[in-house]
Design a protein around this motif. Sequence first.
Motif, PDB file in Angstrom:
ATOM      1  N   VAL A 192     -31.572 -23.407  48.635  1.00 24.81           N
ATOM      2  CA  VAL A 192     -30.940 -23.497  47.310  1.00 24.81           C
ATOM      3  C   VAL A 192     -31.461 -22.386  46.411  1.00 24.81           C
ATOM      4  CG1 VAL A 192     -30.712 -24.892  45.220  1.00 24.81           C
ATOM      5  CG2 VAL A 192     -30.519 -25.978  47.461  1.00 24.81           C
ATOM      6  N   ALA A 193     -32.770 -22.160  46.442  1.00 21.56           N
ATOM      7  CA  ALA A 193     -33.375 -21.138  45.579  1.00 21.56           C
ATOM      8  C   ALA A 193     -32.835 -19.752  45.877  1.00 21.56           C
ATOM      9  CB  ALA A 193     -34.892 -21.166  45.734  1.00 21.56           C
ATOM     10  N   SER A 194     -32.545 -19.478  47.127  1.00 18.66           N
ATOM     11  CA  SER A 194     -32.074 -18.142  47.506  1.00 18.66           C
ATOM     12  C   SER A 194     -30.556 -18.020  47.460  1.00 18.66           C
ATOM     13  CB  SER A 194     -32.573 -17.790  48.910  1.00 18.66           C
ATOM     14  OG  SER A 194     -32.060 -18.695  49.872  1.00 18.66           O
ATOM     15  N   SER A 195     -29.832 -19.155  47.381  1.00 20.08           N
ATOM     16  CA  SER A 195     -28.369 -19.119  47.444  1.00 20.08           C
ATOM     17  C   SER A 195     -27.707 -19.207  46.079  1.00 20.08           C
ATOM     18  CB  SER A 195     -27.848 -20.271  48.322  1.00 20.08           C
ATOM     19  OG  SER A 195     -28.364 -20.190  49.624  1.00 20.08           O
ATOM     20  N   VAL A 196     -28.289 -19.942  45.151  1.00 21.11           N
ATOM     21  CA  VAL A 196     -27.693 -20.132  43.822  1.00 21.11           C
ATOM     22  C   VAL A 196     -28.290 -19.109  42.864  1.00 21.11           C
ATOM     23  CG1 VAL A 196     -27.387 -21.732  41.888  1.00 21.11           C
ATOM     24  CG2 VAL A 196     -27.336 -22.594  44.254  1.00 21.11           C
ATOM     25  N   ASP A 197     -27.411 -18.421  42.130  1.00 20.02           N
ATOM     26  CA  ASP A 197     -27.879 -17.411  41.169  1.00 20.02           C
ATOM     27  C   ASP A 197     -27.880 -17.915  39.733  1.00 20.02           C
ATOM     28  OD1 ASP A 197     -28.172 -15.234  43.078  1.00 20.02           O
ATOM     29  OD2 ASP A 197     -25.994 -15.283  43.232  1.00 20.02           O
ATOM     30  N   SER A 221     -20.901 -11.490  35.732  1.00 16.47           N
ATOM     31  CA  SER A 221     -21.592 -12.133  36.849  1.00 16.47           C
ATOM     32  C   SER A 221     -20.608 -12.497  37.962  1.00 16.47           C
ATOM     33  CB  SER A 221     -22.318 -13.394  36.362  1.00 16.47           C
ATOM     34  OG  SER A 221     -23.314 -13.066  35.414  1.00 16.47           O
ATOM     35  N   VAL A 222     -19.413 -12.929  37.582  1.00 15.47           N
ATOM     36  CA  VAL A 222     -18.390 -13.241  38.580  1.00 15.47           C
ATOM     37  C   VAL A 222     -17.954 -11.966  39.294  1.00 15.47           C
ATOM     38  CG1 VAL A 222     -16.042 -14.105  38.926  1.00 15.47           C
ATOM     39  CG2 VAL A 222     -17.586 -15.306  37.367  1.00 15.47           C
ATOM     40  N   ARG A 223     -17.716 -10.901  38.534  1.00 17.02           N
ATOM     41  CA  ARG A 223     -17.306  -9.636  39.152  1.00 17.02           C
ATOM     42  C   ARG A 223     -18.387  -9.121  40.100  1.00 17.02           C
ATOM     43  NH1 ARG A 223     -15.963  -8.274  33.867  1.00 17.02           N
ATOM     44  NH2 ARG A 223     -17.574  -6.650  33.830  1.00 17.02           N
ATOM     45  N   ALA A 224     -19.645  -9.353  39.751  1.00 17.47           N
ATOM     46  CA  ALA A 224     -20.763  -8.887  40.577  1.00 17.47           C
ATOM     47  C   ALA A 224     -20.976  -9.754  41.814  1.00 17.47           C
ATOM     48  CB  ALA A 224     -22.049  -8.850  39.745  1.00 17.47           C
ATOM     49  N   GLY A 225     -20.269 -10.871  41.896  1.00 17.04           N
ATOM     50  CA  GLY A 225     -20.368 -11.718  43.085  1.00 17.04           C
ATOM     51  C   GLY A 225     -21.533 -12.676  43.081  1.00 17.04           C
ATOM     52  N   LEU A 226     -22.028 -13.045  41.888  1.00 19.54           N
ATOM     53  CA  LEU A 226     -23.110 -14.019  41.833  1.00 19.54           C
ATOM     54  C   LEU A 226     -22.578 -15.411  42.196  1.00 19.54           C
ATOM     55  CD1 LEU A 226     -24.637 -11.699  40.486  1.00 19.54           C
ATOM     56  CD2 LEU A 226     -25.562 -13.355  38.846  1.00 19.54           C
ATOM     57  N   ASN A 227     -23.456 -16.225  42.762  1.00 22.33           N
ATOM     58  CA  ASN A 227     -23.104 -17.599  43.117  1.00 22.33           C
ATOM     59  C   ASN A 227     -23.402 -18.499  41.919  1.00 22.33           C
ATOM     60  OD1 ASN A 227     -22.466 -16.796  45.763  1.00 22.33           O
ATOM     61  ND2 ASN A 227     -24.621 -16.933  46.362  1.00 22.33           N
ATOM     62  N   ILE A 228     -22.379 -19.211  41.459  1.00 24.87           N
ATOM     63  CA  ILE A 228     -22.474 -19.947  40.202  1.00 24.87           C
ATOM     64  C   ILE A 228     -22.180 -21.422  40.425  1.00 24.87           C
ATOM     65  CG2 ILE A 228     -21.583 -20.151  37.850  1.00 24.87           C
ATOM     66  CD1 ILE A 228     -20.769 -17.201  38.018  1.00 24.87           C
ATOM     67  N   VAL A 229     -23.033 -22.271  39.883  1.00 20.86           N
ATOM     68  CA  VAL A 229     -22.823 -23.721  39.906  1.00 20.86           C
ATOM     69  C   VAL A 229     -22.546 -24.175  38.483  1.00 20.86           C
ATOM     70  CG1 VAL A 229     -23.900 -25.970  40.302  1.00 20.86           C
ATOM     71  CG2 VAL A 229     -24.265 -24.096  41.932  1.00 20.86           C
ATOM     72  N   VAL A 230     -21.463 -24.920  38.295  1.00 20.59           N
ATOM     73  CA  VAL A 230     -21.105 -25.487  36.995  1.00 20.59           C
ATOM     74  C   VAL A 230     -21.497 -26.955  37.019  1.00 20.59           C
ATOM     75  CG1 VAL A 230     -19.228 -26.062  35.418  1.00 20.59           C
ATOM     76  CG2 VAL A 230     -19.211 -23.876  36.634  1.00 20.59           C
ATOM     77  N   SER A 231     -22.325 -27.378  36.078  1.00 16.38           N
ATOM     78  CA  SER A 231     -22.781 -28.767  36.048  1.00 16.38           C
ATOM     79  C   SER A 231     -22.376 -29.431  34.742  1.00 16.38           C
ATOM     80  CB  SER A 231     -24.305 -28.836  36.224  1.00 16.38           C
ATOM     81  OG  SER A 231     -24.970 -28.246  35.126  1.00 16.38           O
ATOM     82  N   GLY A 232     -22.370 -30.756  34.756  1.00 19.85           N
ATOM     83  CA  GLY A 232     -22.015 -31.512  33.566  1.00 19.85           C
ATOM     84  C   GLY A 232     -21.644 -32.931  33.933  1.00 19.85           C
ATOM     85  N   GLY A 233     -21.428 -33.747  32.924  1.00 21.67           N
ATOM     86  CA  GLY A 233     -21.039 -35.132  33.144  1.00 21.67           C
ATOM     87  C   GLY A 233     -19.526 -35.263  33.271  1.00 21.67           C
ATOM     88  N   THR A 234     -19.062 -36.511  33.368  1.00 24.72           N
ATOM     89  CA  THR A 234     -17.635 -36.786  33.457  1.00 24.72           C
ATOM     90  C   THR A 234     -16.933 -36.328  32.184  1.00 24.72           C
ATOM     91  OG1 THR A 234     -18.082 -38.717  34.846  1.00 24.72           O
ATOM     92  CG2 THR A 234     -15.927 -38.612  33.791  1.00 24.72           C
ATOM     93  N   GLN A 235     -15.802 -35.663  32.335  1.00 26.65           N
ATOM     94  CA  GLN A 235     -14.983 -35.183  31.216  1.00 26.65           C
ATOM     95  C   GLN A 235     -15.698 -34.126  30.361  1.00 26.65           C
ATOM     96  OE1 GLN A 235     -11.553 -36.050  29.932  1.00 26.65           O
ATOM     97  NE2 GLN A 235     -11.595 -36.181  32.150  1.00 26.65           N
ATOM     98  N   ALA A 236     -16.711 -33.471  30.928  1.00 24.84           N
ATOM     99  CA  ALA A 236     -17.435 -32.443  30.172  1.00 24.84           C
ATOM    100  C   ALA A 236     -16.736 -31.094  30.217  1.00 24.84           C
ATOM    101  CB  ALA A 236     -18.868 -32.309  30.696  1.00 24.84           C
ATOM    102  N   GLY A 237     -15.687 -30.968  31.022  1.00 25.20           N
ATOM    103  CA  GLY A 237     -14.952 -29.710  31.097  1.00 25.20           C
ATOM    104  C   GLY A 237     -15.349 -28.833  32.266  1.00 25.20           C
ATOM    105  N   LYS A 238     -15.893 -29.434  33.329  1.00 27.71           N
ATOM    106  CA  LYS A 238     -16.358 -28.645  34.479  1.00 27.71           C
ATOM    107  C   LYS A 238     -15.200 -27.926  35.174  1.00 27.71           C
ATOM    108  CE  LYS A 238     -18.282 -32.051  36.682  1.00 27.71           C
ATOM    109  NZ  LYS A 238     -17.929 -33.122  35.708  1.00 27.71           N
ATOM    110  N   THR A 239     -14.101 -28.644  35.414  1.00 28.15           N
ATOM    111  CA  THR A 239     -12.965 -28.044  36.119  1.00 28.15           C
ATOM    112  C   THR A 239     -12.348 -26.917  35.310  1.00 28.15           C
ATOM    113  OG1 THR A 239     -12.498 -30.146  37.232  1.00 28.15           O
ATOM    114  CG2 THR A 239     -10.728 -28.508  37.191  1.00 28.15           C
ATOM    115  N   THR A 240     -12.196 -27.128  34.002  1.00 26.80           N
ATOM    116  CA  THR A 240     -11.648 -26.075  33.141  1.00 26.80           C
ATOM    117  C   THR A 240     -12.545 -24.844  33.156  1.00 26.80           C
ATOM    118  OG1 THR A 240     -10.567 -27.690  31.686  1.00 26.80           O
ATOM    119  CG2 THR A 240     -10.966 -25.501  30.779  1.00 26.80           C
ATOM    120  N   LEU A 241     -13.863 -25.058  33.068  1.00 25.03           N
ATOM    121  CA  LEU A 241     -14.802 -23.934  33.088  1.00 25.03           C
ATOM    122  C   LEU A 241     -14.742 -23.206  34.430  1.00 25.03           C
ATOM    123  CD1 LEU A 241     -17.015 -22.262  31.822  1.00 25.03           C
ATOM    124  CD2 LEU A 241     -18.659 -24.073  32.385  1.00 25.03           C
TER     125      LEU A 241
END
Length: 414
Positions: free
Chosen positions: A334-339, A192-212
Amino acid sequence: MGDRASATLADKVRLAVRAQRIDPVAETGEVQRIAREVVREHDQRSLTGSVSALSEPEVEVERLVADVSGLGPLQPFLDDQTVEEIWINDPARVFVARNGTHELTSVMLTTEQVRELVERMLSTSGRRLDLSTPFVDAMLPGGHRLHVVLEGISRGFAAVNIRKFVAAAHTLDDLVGLGTLDQHAAHFLAASVRAGLNIVVSGGTQAGKTTLLNCLASAIPGSQRLISLEEVYELQCRVPDWVSLQTRQAGLEGTGEVTLRDLVKEALRMRPSRLIIGEVRAAECLDLLLALNAGLPGMASIHASSARQALVKMCTLPLLAGENIGSRFVVPTVASSVDLVVHTGMDPDGRRGVREVVAVTGRVENDTIETEPVFVRRDGRLERAGGIPARRDAFVQAGIDLDELLGTDAWAAS
């Protein structure tokens, strides 16, 4: 050896460091050399009985280096790879977190020691803390993130947090090895990254968002140019053509502030192939959406309790940009921008794992963005669900067979 004698040795090391014009942060080896000389001289004097002998000279050398070059009593926690975060509620209550759980340490500081530690940590960051700016976010030389709330806002004492960046994973395959992802989901996200999809990583504090986010960025093709934008440098991407930008506080005159909104606008002038915002918290979400909607592939992280709530928040934050921005514009954007939304969380035992991968269909029904689960976690495993990303054409252009990748035929047959 008593605290007073140790302080005397530390003062001697500091004097020698200043006299020789050594940068104690950048030239730790030189500080260690001076500390050894000071300890050796002390041992020689102890033979005459004028001073007490050191029971463990090497331990004293390490302590002196920590006092002068490092963070004194806190340095052992920074060096301990099992410690994820350190915080000071008051000088006599220093906590650390290990594996998602926190514990009170035996470290007892003084108010003056805390003040000196904060000043030392901020000295290399270019950021300040005073009555006009009672909060500060800064990056320490080791890549750790510092947050301080000044006394007066924090009751009684300054509140200090040091969030360590423990790089346990650099790629999606590393996350598979840690149990954060399953192999099938990792292959899909990399594609999905290679294909250029727009990706949002969500989670709480210390859930590993930055690492992901870092691991997702590792799948960006090396021929592309990445611009990352953050409040404080945290991302450590491994893309050859990468420029990292961070915000800046206003100066003493109240001028010179650089916000994330400013950085998004400037980044668009730097010929990016990809855009990453470390975390969207406010009106910069609008600028990110406009960039994604214009066809620039990007990623971002956001605080949310689920993938669904992440989309709701992304529809809300742009409204902070001004009264002329309304939900009738934001929701379909948002619906058209986030994959994809990748939601990660932490178990009570401290284990981090991706909870769900959700595809955004692009459709809106009664102001609700429709989604389809691509992967969901069941019984400790991230299993394939029936959802499929809406932008099949992006995979085709990247030479990726989406049906084969997801096993769509096998799923439909079952």
